[in-house]
Design an enzyme around this catalytic site. Structure first.
Site, PDB file in Angstrom:
ATOM      1  N   GLU A  61     -28.767  -3.553 -26.300  1.00  0.00           N
ATOM      2  CA  GLU A  61     -27.660  -4.463 -25.997  1.00  0.00           C
ATOM      3  C   GLU A  61     -27.852  -5.864 -26.563  1.00  0.00           C
ATOM      4  OE1 GLU A  61     -26.939  -4.243 -21.779  1.00  0.00           O
ATOM      5  OE2 GLU A  61     -26.450  -2.121 -21.834  1.00  0.00           O
ATOM      6  N   GLU A 121     -26.927   4.942 -21.983  1.00  0.00           N
ATOM      7  CA  GLU A 121     -26.840   4.506 -20.581  1.00  0.00           C
ATOM      8  C   GLU A 121     -25.445   4.807 -20.067  1.00  0.00           C
ATOM      9  OE1 GLU A 121     -27.822   0.414 -19.701  1.00  0.00           O
ATOM     10  OE2 GLU A 121     -29.566   0.462 -21.027  1.00  0.00           O
TER      11      GLU A 121
END
Ligand code: IFM
Length: 455
Positions: free
Chosen positions: A166, A362
């Site tokens: 991220e 995720e």
């Protein structure tokens, strides 16, 4: 779709990250990370929580590997704490830190669980932050050197590598909003921080191409951005937020230049030379291919969608995310449960960037779980979330998307960054006092899905 069988070699896993679960962050010669420093700064993390103990995984890793096996998982995504391996971020390797990950990987492989190793999940060594951290133009080279230590030690047993988790979150909540470590409010630095993260990814990929034998990719947080109203200003805000969150990193990696909206979003803070990228010189970015020189796969971290409203006072975007309508299901993070966005995201990736392999690296939800009744923690909302998102993934697979695995976030209730231990994402509950692990009903539902290979 009433039932669906996933491909036979589909990976079924759960994901975690080092600082969120390990505890003992300074054990065996490890160097402090920016998260250790941040969490120990009063007022930064809810309730004064820190990762000092976390889930105690640094000592209980064997138990956690056994748990993964009991739940039938065929893969496990975890991250390495850079400072355990290189306490100063550069230079001498700390063998004891490296050995911890060797043991973990060996145990996974012995159980037939495929390791997916993330090199950077936000815990930069504090010693590197003291040199400017990701603002320093040397940071991509620091990262590549660190990555090579891990490639050399573990590539014979780790088939899937993720460079950076991220990068958007590292850049914006970390360097602009001050919400996550290193906790800076430096809007002008953000474009360069993001650029260095991308160059770090590219440098690690280049190093991997020279010595690695498997696959390397990046994990990005993605969410469809929808206007909060039909007003033109909200529609334009949603488009800007789409560039800001979804396209900033992937456009550069896979199309070779930043989205045009970036210069508009950052205004004078956007460096002119960033469009198009000049380093590396003209790699053969190609839209539509099944492979790319810049990444072997894309890891998708998907949680929700964004509902976007124009708000000129919010910098740099001139927009903000608003809460969903009262009647829609939301998690305790305030995120709307929106499984259709997962299908849309997977289809969008193929449409925009070509048929690259994808992993859902995720996906999960925080809820206030009920207490155990007759020995069962019946986390019905998480069960619904899991089922609906697996269904959404199946819809994309049925349309030919090359999706190769699903990693639930998270294996364990853990340290949810600035929220401390208040937000619970685990399939498995961790008692805060005893650290005893208790699988929730979602864990047994997931085990059944894996056993059947379908929904
Ligand atoms: O816990 C985080 C994780 O570290 C990164 N992705 C989002 C998760 C939930 O907020």
């Amino acid at each position: 779709m009433s039932s669906y069988h996933f491909p036979a070699n589909f990976l079924w896993g759960a994901a975690t990250s080092a600082y969120q679960i390990e505890g003992d962050p300074l054990a065996d010669g490890a160097g402090a990370s920016i998260w250790h420093r941040f969490a120990h700064t009063p007022g930064r993390v809810a309730n004064g929580d820190t990762g000092d103990r976390a889930c105690g995984h640094y000592r209980r890793w064997a138990e956690d590997v056994a748990l993964l096996a009991e739940l039938g998982m065929t893969a496990y995504r975890f991250s390495v704490a850079w400072g355990r391996v290189l306490p100063d971020g550069r230079g001498a390797v700390n063998q004891r830190g490296l050995d911890f990950y060797r043991r973990l990987v060996d145990a996974l492989v012995e159980r037939g669980i495929t390791p997916m190793l993330t090199l950077y999940h936000w815990d930069l060594p504090a010693a590197l932050q003291d040199r400017g951290g990701w603002r320093n133009p040397d940071s991509p080279a620091w990262f590549a050197d660190y990555a090579q230590v891990l490639f050399h030690a573990l590539d014979d047993r780790v088939p899937l590598w993720v460079t950076i988790n991220e990068p958007w979150v590292v850049t914006i909540p970390g360097h602009v909003d001050g919400e996550l470590a290193p906790g800076l409010r430096d809007l002008d630095a953000a474009p360069r921080v993001a650029h260095h993260l991308l160059l770090a990814h590219l440098a690690a990929v280049a190093a991997y191409r020279a010595s690695g034998r498997h696959q390397i990719g990046i994990a990005v947080n993605l969410e469809p951005q929808h206007p909060a109203s039909a007003a033109l200003a909200d529609q334009m805000a949603a488009q800007r937020r789409d560039a800001f969150i979804n396209r900033w990193f992937l456009d550069l990696l896979l199309l070779g230049s930043y989205p045009p909206e970036m210069a508009e979003i950052f205004g004078a803070a956007w460096p002119e030379e960033f469009t198009p990228i000049s380093n590396p010189p003209n790699p053969p970015f190609s839209k539509g291919g099944e492979s790319s020189p810049t990444t072997d796969f894309i890891g998708v971290n998907y949680y929700s969608r964004g509902l976007v409203q124009a708000e000129p006072t919010v910098r740099p975007l001139g927009a903000r995310r608003v809460s969903p309508a009262a009647e829609v299901p939301i998690t305790t993070m305030g995120w709307e449960v929106y499984p259709a966005g997962l299908t849309a995201t997977l289809l969008w990736l193929r449409e925009r960037y070509g048929a690259l392999p994808l992993y859902i690296t995720e996906n999960g939800a925080a809820f206030a779980d009920p207490p155990a009744a007759h020995g069962v923690i019946d986390d019905a909302q998480r069960v619904d979330y899991l089922r609906s998102h697996l269904h959404a993934a199946a819809l994309a697979l049925a349309q030919g998307v090359d999706l190769r695995g699903y990693f639930a976030w998270s294996l364990l209730d853990n340290f949810e960054w600035a929220h401390g231990y208040a937000q619970r994402f685990g399939l498995v509950q961790v008692d805060p006092l005893t650290l005893v692990r208790t699988p929730k009903r979602s864990a047994s539902v997931y085990r059944d899905v894996i056993r059947r290979g379908g929904i």
